[in-house]
Design a protein around this motif. Structure first.
Motif, mmCIF file in Angstrom:
data_model
loop_
_atom_site.group_PDB
_atom_site.id
_atom_site.type_symbol
_atom_site.label_atom_id
_atom_site.label_comp_id
_atom_site.label_asym_id
_atom_site.label_seq_id
_atom_site.Cartn_x
_atom_site.Cartn_y
_atom_site.Cartn_z
ATOM 1 N N LYS A 44 0.989 -0.923 0.282
ATOM 2 C CA LYS A 44 -0.121 0.143 0.372
ATOM 3 C C LYS A 44 0.991 2.056 -0.242
ATOM 4 O O LYS A 44 1.927 1.177 1.002
ATOM 5 N N GLY B 268 0.616 5.400 0.656
ATOM 6 C CA GLY B 268 -0.065 6.005 0.588
ATOM 7 C C GLY B 268 0.157 8.080 -0.279
ATOM 8 O O GLY B 268 1.112 7.713 -0.926
ATOM 9 N N THR C 14 2.033 11.175 0.067
ATOM 10 C CA THR C 14 3.011 11.621 -0.369
ATOM 11 C C THR C 14 3.572 10.644 -1.166
ATOM 12 O O THR C 14 4.532 10.726 -2.037
ATOM 13 N N ASP D 255 5.449 7.674 4.766
ATOM 14 C CA ASP D 255 6.487 8.947 3.829
ATOM 15 C C ASP D 255 7.316 9.167 5.317
ATOM 16 O O ASP D 255 8.548 9.587 5.606
ATOM 17 N N GLY E 98 8.754 3.484 9.254
ATOM 18 C CA GLY E 98 8.333 2.895 10.172
ATOM 19 C C GLY E 98 7.681 3.515 11.587
ATOM 20 O O GLY E 98 7.310 4.058 11.529
ATOM 21 N N VAL E 99 7.317 2.736 12.587
ATOM 22 C CA VAL E 99 6.690 3.611 13.624
ATOM 23 C C VAL E 99 7.926 3.447 14.354
ATOM 24 O O VAL E 99 8.548 2.952 15.079
ATOM 25 N N THR F 167 8.111 8.339 19.371
ATOM 26 C CA THR F 167 6.218 9.219 18.360
ATOM 27 C C THR F 167 6.729 10.478 17.593
ATOM 28 O O THR F 167 7.841 9.604 16.956
ATOM 29 N N ARG G 81 8.570 13.203 13.158
ATOM 30 C CA ARG G 81 7.930 14.728 13.027
ATOM 31 C C ARG G 81 8.359 16.576 13.582
ATOM 32 O O ARG G 81 8.083 17.494 13.777
ATOM 33 N N VAL H 93 -0.093 7.478 11.676
ATOM 34 C CA VAL H 93 0.770 6.608 10.804
ATOM 35 C C VAL H 93 0.084 5.270 10.332
ATOM 36 O O VAL H 93 0.195 5.092 9.392
HETATM 37 P P1 ADP Z 1 0.139 7.727 4.134
HETATM 38 O O1 ADP Z 1 -0.068 9.298 3.592
HETATM 39 O O2 ADP Z 1 1.493 7.481 3.509
HETATM 40 O O3 ADP Z 1 -0.813 7.254 4.777
HETATM 41 P P2 ADP Z 1 0.575 9.292 6.816
HETATM 42 O O4 ADP Z 1 0.622 10.695 6.817
HETATM 43 O O5 ADP Z 1 -1.014 8.801 6.787
HETATM 44 O O6 ADP Z 1 1.065 8.528 5.557
HETATM 45 O O7 ADP Z 1 0.886 9.259 8.032
HETATM 46 C C1 ADP Z 1 2.298 9.088 8.128
HETATM 47 C C2 ADP Z 1 3.108 9.482 9.466
HETATM 48 O O8 ADP Z 1 2.272 10.029 10.579
HETATM 49 C C3 ADP Z 1 3.957 10.697 8.972
HETATM 50 O O9 ADP Z 1 4.272 11.266 8.109
HETATM 51 C C4 ADP Z 1 4.035 11.017 10.960
HETATM 52 O O10 ADP Z 1 4.608 12.388 10.744
HETATM 53 C C5 ADP Z 1 2.930 10.801 11.397
HETATM 54 N N1 ADP Z 1 3.107 9.544 12.318
HETATM 55 C C6 ADP Z 1 2.498 9.859 13.800
HETATM 56 N N2 ADP Z 1 3.099 9.446 14.537
HETATM 57 C C7 ADP Z 1 3.427 8.561 14.258
HETATM 58 C C8 ADP Z 1 4.464 7.622 14.787
HETATM 59 N N3 ADP Z 1 4.789 7.227 15.513
HETATM 60 N N4 ADP Z 1 5.637 7.369 14.062
HETATM 61 C C9 ADP Z 1 5.348 7.544 12.325
HETATM 62 N N5 ADP Z 1 5.206 7.925 12.151
HETATM 63 C C10 ADP Z 1 3.855 8.770 12.512
#
Ligand code: ADP
Ligand code: ASP
Ligand code: MG
Length: 416
Positions: free
Chosen positions: A7, A9, A11, A179, A182-183, A186, A189, A215
């Motif tokens: 999948k 997203g 970006t 973007d 990984g997870v 926190t 960004r 995420v």
């Molecule tokens: P996509 O468009 O690929 O679905 P999202 O914007 O929905 O991406 O989700 C990715 C974003 O989630 C990252 O850019 C990050 O800022 C945010 N995020 C929030 N909490 C976390 C976390 N604990 N680990 C990783 N990313 C996180």
């Protein structure tokens, strides 16, 4: 032959160059010999634009909901575009590919237009197509409701499309490319010292998602947990030839190194309402919360405290910020029935949550949280807890300070 769901997203498919880059990741898995389903989101920012257009075209009165069926017709279109574009790019590279809209699979939903849940996936034709060597490029976020109309799965819903398809097709794994690589402990960004986790349990990921770490969509984690779908989060910004390990979401037993707290999640999508001097007698809270429930407004952190006026109480609670105007209008209209003296609302609040399965067996997690915030002079307005989570509501100006301080207090900082 193994089946893999990938999948990408918003970006990751933001323009044609990024879509060509996605094709390189797909080609790599095809060459490794797997049957491939690719789920795509709309181009970055596109769904927001479509939602804004619907708002402009929709009713001015906040009490009247949006016409959700037509909202779905509009906002589902972003994914239609990217699925077609990726299929074209793959075809131009000599690969066999076709796009699939939700209704063509069919991915069947319930009737809750705008935030529908998947009811069933009749995946036989899709399974046959991919096992026959065709790459299926699926428009995420959308399905078909019992009324025969397009339904969307709520914001971030392409994650859920991907995991549900992986479950229905009994895929070997579901890779969520985004973007970040990984997870993290926190949002990376917000905090430079956040650490990527190699593994996180379904339960913790579910809690992190539900308190606002966007995420992964919460529902996608629920499905992964229920159907035991191995999910990985990884970056589409890595080199497609040498992608990083990402984060695997798995059962708790598969995690060797466990922290008491594994993550800190701030959520800005909150607003607080306080009703002052509500008569302190049976039935008043029920009136307030039934009114909001009937309007489909989710209430989260509730605090009741004595008011200065004798026989009265102040009741404060949080709701999603997007519902604030509607809730305030409904409560104002019901002022006499509820019997409060004044209503206050506040958008400048953030909910900060600490999450960790270790809380089940270790005392003192809450006291560390409260002391850390107190030492920084940050006042806690509301509190809520679950077995593996503690959330506090604070003034939003302290978000970064609170996240950084808690991250350090629980020993999560990576070596700088
Ligand atoms: P996509 O468009 O690929 O679905 P999202 O914007 O929905 O991406 O989700 C990715 C974003 O989630 C990252 O850019 C990050 O800022 C945010 N995020 C929030 N909490 C976390 C976390 N604990 N680990 C990783 N990313 C996180
Ligand atoms: N495009 C939809 C959204 O922005 C679905 C998704 O990206 O997962 O919410
Ligand atoms: Mg997302």
């Amino acid at each position: 032959m193994s089946r893999i769901v990938m999948k990408f997203g918003g970006t990751s498919v933001a323009d044609l160059d990024r879509i060509r880059n996605v094709a390189r990741f797909v080609r790599r898995e095809v060459e490794a010999g797997s049957s491939i389903v690719v789920v795509v989101s709309a181009m970055a920012g596109e769904t927001n634009k479509l939602v804004a257009l619907c708002r402009q075209a929709g009713p001015a009165d906040p009490k009247l909901g949006m016409h959700d069926v037509e909202y779905d017709a509009v906002v589902s279109s972003g994914e239609q575009v990217t699925s077609g574009l990726l299929a074209l790019v793959l075809q131009n590279q000599g690969l066999r590919a076709r796009s699939w809209q939700g209704w063509q699979i069919p991915l069947e939903t319930d009737m809750a237009h705008g935030k529908a849940r998947i009811a069933d996936i009749k995946g036989e034709a899709l399974g046959e197509a991919i096992d026959g060597g065709e790459i299926a490029v699926i428009a995420g976020f959308q399905g078909i409701a019992p009324d025969g109309r397009i339904a969307t799965l709520g914001r971030g819903g392409s994650d859920t499309t991907a995991v549900a398809l992986a479950a229905a097709l009994k895929a070997e794994r579901c890779d969520i490319y985004t973007d970040v690589d990984g997870v993290y402990t926190t949002d990376p960004r917000i905090h430079k010292l956040a650490r990527r986790m190699d593994r996180i349990s379904f339960e913790e990921m579910l809690e992190m998602a539900s308190v606002g770490a966007k995420v992964l969509q919460t529902r996608s984690v629920e499905l992964a947990m229920a159907y035991k779908v191995p999910v990985r989060v990884l970056s589409s910004f890595d080199n497609p030839e040498t992608p990083g390990p990402g984060t695997v979401i798995c059962d708790e037993e598969e995690i060797v190194e466990k922290n008491i707290v594994s993550g800190i999640t701030p959520s800005h999508d909150e607003a607080k309402i306080s009703l002052l001097a509500v008569p302190d007698e049976p039935g008043r809270a029920a009136r307030i919360f039934t009114l909001l429930a009937d309007a489909n407004i989710n209430v989260d952190m509730i605090v009741q405290s004595p008011s200065r006026a004798p026989g009265k109480a102040n009741i404060s609670f949080t709701i999603p910020e997007a519902d604030l105007d509607r809730a305030a209008t409904l409560l104002s209209d019901a002022k006499d029935d509820i019997g409060y003296s004044a209503i206050q609302s506040d958008r400048n609040v953030v909910k900060v949550s600490v999450i960790g399965v270790g809380m089940k067996s270790h005392a003192g997690v809450a006291s560390v949280m409260f002391k850390t915030l107190a030492d920084r002079g940050i006042n806690i307005q509301n509190i809520s807890t679950s077995e593996i989570k503690i959330s506090v509501l604070i003034d939003s100006q302290y978000t970064e300070l609170a996240v950084r301080a808690l991250h350090q207090a629980y020993g999560l900082d990576r070596a700088a």
